[in-house]
Design a protein around this motif. Structure first.
Motif, short mmCIF file in Angstrom:
data_model
loop_
_atom_site.label_atom_id
_atom_site.label_comp_id
_atom_site.label_asym_id
_atom_site.label_seq_id
_atom_site.Cartn_x
_atom_site.Cartn_y
_atom_site.Cartn_z
N MET A 1 43.95 41.30 25.05
CA MET A 1 45.18 41.01 24.33
C MET A 1 46.41 41.55 25.05
O MET A 1 47.50 40.96 24.95
CB MET A 1 45.11 41.61 22.93
N GLY A 2 46.27 42.65 25.77
CA GLY A 2 47.43 43.28 26.37
C GLY A 2 47.76 42.84 27.78
O GLY A 2 48.91 42.96 28.21
N LEU A 3 46.77 42.34 28.53
CA LEU A 3 46.98 42.00 29.93
C LEU A 3 46.53 40.57 30.19
O LEU A 3 45.68 40.04 29.48
CB LEU A 3 46.21 42.96 30.85
N ASP A 4 47.13 39.98 31.21
CA ASP A 4 46.73 38.66 31.68
C ASP A 4 45.97 38.81 32.99
O ASP A 4 46.37 39.57 33.87
CB ASP A 4 47.94 37.75 31.90
N PHE A 5 44.88 38.07 33.11
CA PHE A 5 44.05 38.14 34.30
C PHE A 5 43.95 36.74 34.91
O PHE A 5 43.07 35.96 34.54
CB PHE A 5 42.65 38.65 33.95
N ARG B 1 43.11 33.99 37.90
CA ARG B 1 41.82 33.86 38.59
C ARG B 1 41.73 34.78 39.79
O ARG B 1 40.78 35.55 39.94
CB ARG B 1 41.63 32.40 39.04
N PHE B 2 42.73 34.73 40.67
CA PHE B 2 42.65 35.53 41.90
C PHE B 2 42.79 37.02 41.59
O PHE B 2 42.16 37.85 42.26
CB PHE B 2 43.74 35.07 42.87
N GLU B 3 43.58 37.37 40.59
CA GLU B 3 43.70 38.78 40.24
C GLU B 3 42.40 39.31 39.69
O GLU B 3 41.98 40.43 40.01
CB GLU B 3 44.82 38.94 39.20
N LEU B 4 41.71 38.52 38.85
CA LEU B 4 40.43 38.96 38.31
C LEU B 4 39.39 39.11 39.42
O LEU B 4 38.62 40.08 39.43
CB LEU B 4 39.95 37.96 37.26
N ILE B 5 39.38 38.18 40.36
CA ILE B 5 38.45 38.29 41.49
C ILE B 5 38.75 39.53 42.32
O ILE B 5 37.85 40.25 42.76
CB ILE B 5 38.51 37.03 42.35
N GLY B 6 40.05 39.82 42.51
CA GLY B 6 40.42 41.02 43.27
C GLY B 6 39.99 42.30 42.57
O GLY B 6 39.52 43.25 43.21
N ILE B 7 40.12 42.35 41.23
CA ILE B 7 39.70 43.54 40.49
C ILE B 7 38.19 43.72 40.59
O ILE B 7 37.69 44.84 40.79
CB ILE B 7 40.16 43.43 39.03
N ILE B 8 37.44 42.63 40.45
CA ILE B 8 35.98 42.73 40.55
C ILE B 8 35.56 43.21 41.93
O ILE B 8 34.69 44.09 42.07
CB ILE B 8 35.34 41.37 40.22
N LEU B 9 36.18 42.68 42.98
CA LEU B 9 35.85 43.12 44.34
C LEU B 9 36.22 44.58 44.55
O LEU B 9 35.48 45.33 45.22
CB LEU B 9 36.56 42.23 45.36
N ALA B 10 37.37 45.02 44.01
CA ALA B 10 37.77 46.42 44.16
C ALA B 10 36.79 47.35 43.45
O ALA B 10 36.43 48.42 43.98
CB ALA B 10 39.19 46.62 43.61
N VAL B 11 36.33 46.96 42.26
CA VAL B 11 35.36 47.79 41.54
C VAL B 11 34.04 47.86 42.30
O VAL B 11 33.43 48.93 42.44
CB VAL B 11 35.16 47.24 40.12
N LEU B 12 33.59 46.73 42.81
CA LEU B 12 32.34 46.73 43.58
C LEU B 12 32.46 47.57 44.84
O LEU B 12 31.53 48.32 45.20
CB LEU B 12 31.95 45.29 43.94
N PRO C 1 46.54 30.82 32.47
CA PRO C 1 47.11 32.12 32.88
C PRO C 1 46.15 33.29 32.76
O PRO C 1 46.35 34.31 33.41
CB PRO C 1 48.31 32.29 31.93
N ASP C 2 45.12 33.18 31.93
CA ASP C 2 44.19 34.29 31.71
C ASP C 2 42.77 33.73 31.70
O ASP C 2 42.42 32.91 30.84
CB ASP C 2 44.48 35.01 30.39
N VAL C 3 41.96 34.17 32.66
CA VAL C 3 40.60 33.67 32.77
C VAL C 3 39.73 34.17 31.60
O VAL C 3 38.90 33.43 31.08
CB VAL C 3 39.98 34.10 34.11
N LEU C 4 39.94 35.40 31.17
CA LEU C 4 39.12 35.94 30.09
C LEU C 4 39.38 35.20 28.78
O LEU C 4 38.44 34.92 28.03
CB LEU C 4 39.40 37.44 29.92
N GLU C 5 40.64 34.90 28.49
CA GLU C 5 40.95 34.14 27.29
C GLU C 5 40.37 32.73 27.37
O GLU C 5 39.90 32.18 26.36
CB GLU C 5 42.46 34.07 27.09
N TYR C 6 40.36 32.16 28.56
CA TYR C 6 39.77 30.83 28.73
C TYR C 6 38.26 30.87 28.52
O TYR C 6 37.67 29.96 27.93
CB TYR C 6 40.11 30.30 30.11
N LEU C 7 37.61 31.94 28.98
CA LEU C 7 36.17 32.05 28.80
C LEU C 7 35.80 32.29 27.34
O LEU C 7 34.73 31.85 26.88
CB LEU C 7 35.62 33.18 29.67
#
Length: 286
Positions: free
Chosen positions: A118-122, A124-135, A227-233
């Motif tokens: 609800m608070g942030l927009d993710f 597609r490329f930003e979400l992929i970048g966050i997942i890669l950074a966490v991994l 604009p937000d992949v999580l909301e779309y999913l």
């Protein structure tokens, strides 16, 4: 012998039944609070779990305090009550693995995930970048532990062992009912501001008295954005941008649910233009 000429048969009727008018497509913009519904579902699961775990809303590492009984109120002829010997208090690791603690952690994790959505927009490329950074971070920590022969799980286990959260079934049930009440209010008030797209015009209904704005659909262009992949999913939500000719600004419809279905319906609707010439009685002119 009769030679009467047969009367000519009347020509078949050419009156056509007027075609029913296209009902159009109604588009609603939903607030982001609707994405909190997973936490309400998990709260119901936790409520049922705590209902089957009575007397578990306490700290398992603290032994229960003895109950003092007044000797005057006890019948001297009654048999002595059987007292169970208090068992050894649980360790922090055992306390962490208790069902009431795991249910509480499940609820809090899902609630935190809903608040992040609800608070942030993710994008597609930003979400992929966050997942890669966490991994990469996990791989780097594991590499440090393997290279320097470090027991990195010990501090993690100590932190997790210190976590103990629990609530009774009433708390989870009241939370789920509160979220359900909010969602019902949102569902009812959505009719205060919505858009209706017809083959010939766009109608904007807004306000408690249903104020109306009209826009033409001639040469209408529209774009779909995610604009937000999580909301779309979760609910297929996205942004719909309508570009109406002779209008200075684009019409932006935020947080439209199941936007893929709306896009296909708009394509079918805009592929034809409804043109009718009628009288006041809605009969076509010949």
């Amino acid at each position: 012998m009769s030679t009467d000429a047969k009367s000519p048969e009347p020509p078949p009727s050419t009156v056509t039944v007027p075609r029913s008018r296209e009902k159009g497509i109604k588009i609603f913009m939903w607030p982001k609070v609707i994405y909190i519904f997973p936490s309400a579902l998990v709260a119901l699961i936790c409520a049922m779990g705590m209902y089957w775990l009575p007397h578990k809303a306490y700290d398992a590492t603290v032994p229960p305090e003895p109950v003092l009984i007044d000797a005057k109120s006890v019948d001297p002829n009654a048999p002595a009550p059987v007292q169970n010997a208090p068992g050894a208090p649980m360790t922090r690791r055992e306390r962490f693995n208790t069902p009431q603690n795991l249910l509480g952690l499940l609820f809090l994790v899902v609630l935190a995930f809903n608040l992040v959505v609800m608070g942030l927009d993710f994008p597609r490329f930003e979400l992929i970048g966050i997942i890669l950074a966490v991994l990469f971070g996990i791989f780097f920590v594991l590499w440090l532990g393997a290279y320097f022969d470090l027991d990195l799980m010990r501090p993690i286990n100590q932190v997790l062992a210190s976590v103990y959260t629990f609530a009774n079934a009433g708390f989870y049930l009241m939370y789920a009912l509160a979220v359900l009440a909010v969602l019902v209010i949102v569902y009812i008030t959505r009719w205060l501001d919505y858009w209706e797209i017809l083959p010939n015009e766009i109608l904007h209904h807004h306000g408690p008295l249903s104020d109306l704005e009209r826009f033409p659909t001639m040469n209408l262009k529209f774009d779909k954005e995610i604009p937000d992949v999580l909301e779309y999913l979760m609910l297929g939500a996205g942004r719909l941008v309508l570009r109406v000719p002779n209008v200075d600004r684009a019409i932006i419809l935020e947080n439209v649910l199941f936007i893929g279905t709306k896009e296909e319906a708009l394509k079918r609707l805009m592929s034809r233009l409804d043109v009718r010439i009628t009288t006041d009685k809605d009969d076509p002119l010949v």
